[in-house]
Design a protein around this motif. Structure first.
Motif, PDB file in Angstrom:
ATOM      1  N   ILE A 244       0.832  -1.201   0.000  1.00 21.98           N
ATOM      2  CA  ILE A 244       0.000   0.000   0.000  1.00 21.98           C
ATOM      3  C   ILE A 244       0.866   1.250   0.000  1.00 21.98           C
ATOM      4  N   ALA A 245       1.873   1.281   0.866  1.00 17.11           N
ATOM      5  CA  ALA A 245       2.763   2.440   0.923  1.00 17.11           C
ATOM      6  C   ALA A 245       3.496   2.641  -0.401  1.00 17.11           C
ATOM      7  N   ALA A 246       3.948   1.540  -1.009  1.00 18.56           N
ATOM      8  CA  ALA A 246       4.654   1.639  -2.291  1.00 18.56           C
ATOM      9  C   ALA A 246       3.729   2.174  -3.372  1.00 18.56           C
ATOM     10  N   LEU A 247       2.472   1.744  -3.377  1.00 20.71           N
ATOM     11  CA  LEU A 247       1.515   2.244  -4.360  1.00 20.71           C
ATOM     12  C   LEU A 247       1.309   3.750  -4.204  1.00 20.71           C
ATOM     13  N   LEU A 248       1.100   4.196  -2.979  1.00 20.04           N
ATOM     14  CA  LEU A 248       0.839   5.615  -2.758  1.00 20.04           C
ATOM     15  C   LEU A 248       2.049   6.478  -3.134  1.00 20.04           C
ATOM     16  N   VAL A 249       3.241   6.017  -2.776  1.00 17.09           N
ATOM     17  CA  VAL A 249       4.447   6.771  -3.136  1.00 17.09           C
ATOM     18  C   VAL A 249       4.634   6.781  -4.650  1.00 17.09           C
ATOM     19  N   THR A 250       4.330   5.653  -5.297  1.00 15.33           N
ATOM     20  CA  THR A 250       4.424   5.596  -6.759  1.00 15.33           C
ATOM     21  C   THR A 250       3.490   6.601  -7.409  1.00 15.33           C
ATOM     22  N   LEU A 251       2.268   6.685  -6.917  1.00 15.56           N
ATOM     23  CA  LEU A 251       1.316   7.643  -7.465  1.00 15.56           C
ATOM     24  C   LEU A 251       1.802   9.077  -7.278  1.00 15.56           C
ATOM     25  N   VAL A 252       2.336   9.378  -6.098  1.00 13.47           N
ATOM     26  CA  VAL A 252       2.878  10.717  -5.860  1.00 13.47           C
ATOM     27  C   VAL A 252       3.992  11.013  -6.851  1.00 13.47           C
ATOM     28  N   LEU A 253       4.871  10.042  -7.062  1.00 16.48           N
ATOM     29  CA  LEU A 253       5.996  10.233  -7.968  1.00 16.48           C
ATOM     30  C   LEU A 253       5.518  10.398  -9.411  1.00 16.48           C
ATOM     31  N   ILE A 254       4.535   9.604  -9.811  1.00 18.24           N
ATOM     32  CA  ILE A 254       3.990   9.705 -11.158  1.00 18.24           C
ATOM     33  C   ILE A 254       3.440  11.106 -11.419  1.00 18.24           C
ATOM     34  N   PHE A 255       2.647  11.615 -10.490  1.00 16.26           N
ATOM     35  CA  PHE A 255       2.045  12.924 -10.691  1.00 16.26           C
ATOM     36  C   PHE A 255       3.062  14.054 -10.526  1.00 16.26           C
ATOM     37  N   ALA A 256       4.090  13.834  -9.728  1.00 17.03           N
ATOM     38  CA  ALA A 256       5.160  14.836  -9.622  1.00 17.03           C
ATOM     39  C   ALA A 256       5.914  14.942 -10.941  1.00 17.03           C
ATOM     40  N   PHE A 257       6.177  13.808 -11.582  1.00 14.72           N
ATOM     41  CA  PHE A 257       6.850  13.820 -12.883  1.00 14.72           C
ATOM     42  C   PHE A 257       6.022  14.557 -13.936  1.00 14.72           C
ATOM     43  N   GLN A 258       4.704  14.494 -13.796  1.00 18.75           N
ATOM     44  CA  GLN A 258       3.816  15.059 -14.805  1.00 18.75           C
ATOM     45  C   GLN A 258       3.140  16.354 -14.355  1.00 18.75           C
ATOM     46  N   ALA A 259       3.671  16.999 -13.331  1.00 21.30           N
ATOM     47  CA  ALA A 259       3.016  18.190 -12.768  1.00 21.30           C
ATOM     48  C   ALA A 259       2.806  19.282 -13.811  1.00 21.30           C
ATOM     49  N   ASP A 260       3.823  19.566 -14.600  1.00 18.25           N
ATOM     50  CA  ASP A 260       3.706  20.638 -15.600  1.00 18.25           C
ATOM     51  C   ASP A 260       2.675  20.293 -16.666  1.00 18.25           C
ATOM     52  N   ASN A 261       2.667  19.046 -17.115  1.00 18.64           N
ATOM     53  CA  ASN A 261       1.701  18.642 -18.139  1.00 18.64           C
ATOM     54  C   ASN A 261       0.270  18.690 -17.620  1.00 18.64           C
ATOM     55  N   ILE A 262       0.062  18.225 -16.389  1.00 22.01           N
ATOM     56  CA  ILE A 262      -1.287  18.188 -15.832  1.00 22.01           C
ATOM     57  C   ILE A 262      -1.837  19.597 -15.645  1.00 22.01           C
ATOM     58  N   LEU A 263      -1.002  20.506 -15.141  1.00 16.84           N
ATOM     59  CA  LEU A 263      -1.451  21.884 -14.915  1.00 16.84           C
ATOM     60  C   LEU A 263      -1.470  22.694 -16.206  1.00 16.84           C
ATOM     61  N   GLY A 264      -0.554  22.382 -17.123  1.00 16.86           N
ATOM     62  CA  GLY A 264      -0.451  23.172 -18.347  1.00 16.86           C
ATOM     63  C   GLY A 264      -1.398  22.736 -19.448  1.00 16.86           C
ATOM     64  N   LYS A 265      -1.890  21.479 -19.384  1.00 19.94           N
ATOM     65  CA  LYS A 265      -2.749  20.964 -20.447  1.00 19.94           C
ATOM     66  C   LYS A 265      -3.982  20.261 -19.879  1.00 19.94           C
ATOM     67  N   PRO A 266      -4.788  20.979 -19.103  1.00 19.79           N
ATOM     68  CA  PRO A 266      -5.965  20.311 -18.521  1.00 19.79           C
ATOM     69  C   PRO A 266      -6.942  19.815 -19.584  1.00 19.79           C
ATOM     70  N   LEU A 267      -7.066  20.551 -20.708  1.00 21.10           N
ATOM     71  CA  LEU A 267      -7.954  20.099 -21.773  1.00 21.10           C
ATOM     72  C   LEU A 267      -7.461  18.789 -22.362  1.00 21.10           C
ATOM     73  N   HIS A 268      -6.148  18.654 -22.527  1.00 19.42           N
ATOM     74  CA  HIS A 268      -5.592  17.426 -23.083  1.00 19.42           C
ATOM     75  C   HIS A 268      -5.850  16.235 -22.164  1.00 19.42           C
ATOM     76  N   VAL A 269      -5.792  16.479 -20.862  1.00 19.28           N
ATOM     77  CA  VAL A 269      -6.084  15.408 -19.907  1.00 19.28           C
ATOM     78  C   VAL A 269      -7.501  14.883 -20.132  1.00 19.28           C
ATOM     79  N   LEU A 270      -8.454  15.799 -20.322  1.00 21.57           N
ATOM     80  CA  LEU A 270      -9.841  15.408 -20.575  1.00 21.57           C
ATOM     81  C   LEU A 270      -9.968  14.661 -21.899  1.00 21.57           C
TER      82      LEU A 270
END
Length: 374
Positions: A244-270
């Motif tokens: 469980i801890a490894a999953l949660l840390v992995t998710l944090v790391l995944i979204f940290a790697f993609q922070a600029d894309n997620i915030l910069g391209k919200p339409l693309h995410v949709l």
């Protein structure tokens, strides 16, 4: 492990008792997304340093991601008894449907949907270069069948644990051989990108072979030393907090790697989410319908539909990062797969539970164990 044996009539329970993590899984994913994005924007130097850590020189396989995936997947692999695969001949229809969906329909249907949506329907908002990346990420996501969360989905739908384990075991063995060539073939065919096959092989070794070998060896050693009952009832539950801890840390790391894309391209995410959602429901419906047509018992049909719909998103994200980089559109597409995975799969579970009367009220094997988290 329970064997795939004679079907026994029994009343299926409808009130599932989930632990805290399973009950609020969508909430944890949301919190990890927020935490990862905040970390990516507030500590870019740290995130960049983690991006540059590779598993072997020029492998492009991210070392922190590999370690976290080992911590998540190895305990699941420890549950797999590949000797049980031989017993599936007693009732092969469910397994055959699962394999057909996962390896014939799923990656090719995703490639087609991604190509149509990103190349044509969404061409007003997406550049050709971005379309190539999103197509590649969607294909990578679809070519990696889920291996761990399937046990949670199976539990929520009263799936047979023994048969689910067989389905997962066979998929893992096939993934060793087919994942890399399918990804290479479809990405090259549906986009203008060239996939370095060597990097794909590194990803298969790092994220599939190593945890599989570790899990099998650890299982054999402990069963020889302490017995199967102690291994399954005492040792395996101790790994739950680690996974469980490894999953949660992995998710944090995944979204940290993609922070600029997620915030910069919200339409693309949709936009990325739309073909992924269609593909999930298409495969789940097709698998479930084939199971009903073949008169497969509900306890096999429900998890079979869920296996056909869900994805091994950790492998997909790690492979996309290895192939195209942590800030790539391909990596973003696999991250969107993480965003939609939990709520979508919960909706499929709900549909299965509401339609169990379509199937004979029978199940295979023994009693259902508690759900297993990643």
């Amino acid at each position: 492990m329970e064997t795939v044996g004679t079907i026994e009539q029994q009343t299926l329970p409808t009130d599932k008792k989930l632990n805290l993590f399973e009950r609020y899984l969508t909430v944890w994913v949301g919190l990890c997304m927020v935490g990862g994005v905040v970390l990516g924007k507030s500590a870019p130097g740290v995130i960049q340093a983690m991006r540059e850590m590779e598993f072997g020189q020029d492998s492009h396989v991210n070392f922190p991601m590999a370690v976290l995936i080992w911590l998540m997947i190895t305990p699941m692999m420890m549950k797999v008894d590949f000797r049980a695969v031989a017993k599936v001949g007693q009732r092969p229809q469910g397994l055959l449907v699962t394999l057909f969906i996962n390896w014939v329909v799923k990656p090719f249907s995703m490639a087609l949907l991604a190509w149509v949506f990103f190349r044509f329907i969404f061409s007003v908002w997406i550049t050709p270069a971005e379309a190539d990346q999103y197509i590649a990420g969607a294909i990578i996501l679809a070519a990696a069948p889920c291996t761990a969360m399937v046990f949670v989905w199976s539990y929520l739908t009263d799936g047979d644990p023994a048969y689910t384990l067989v389905q997962v075991s066979v998929n893992d063995l096939i993934m060793l051989v087919l994942f890399a060539p399918i990804v290479g073939f479809l990405v090259s065919g549906a986009s203008s990108l060239t996939v370095p096959f060597a990097v794909l092989i590194y990803s298969v070794i790092g994220f599939i072979v190593i945890p599989l070998v570790l899990g099998v060896l650890i299982r054999q050693w402990f069963i020889q030393q302490r017995g199967k009952q102690w291994f399954e009832d005492t040792l395996l539950p101790r790994f739950a907090p680690i996974t469980i801890a490894a999953l949660l840390v992995t998710l944090v790391l995944i979204f940290a790697f993609q922070a600029d894309n997620i915030l910069g391209k919200p339409l693309h995410v949709l936009l990325i989410a739309i073909p992924i959602l269609l593909q999930v429901y298409l495969n789940a419906s097709l698998a479930y319908g084939l199971m009903k047509w073949l008169k497969v018992p509900y306890a096999v049909a429900a998890p079979g539909a869920l296996i056909g719909a869900s994805n091994f998103f950790e492998l997909a994200v790690a492979t996309a990062i290895a192939l195209f980089g942590p800030e790539s559109g391909a990596a973003l597409a696999t991250v969107v797969g993480v965003l939609v995975e939990v709520p979508v799969m919960l909706s499929v579970c709900h549909v299965c539970n509401r339609t169990r009367h379509w199937f004979p009220e029978t199940r295979l094997g023994a009693a259902q164990p508690s759900a297993v988290s990643r």
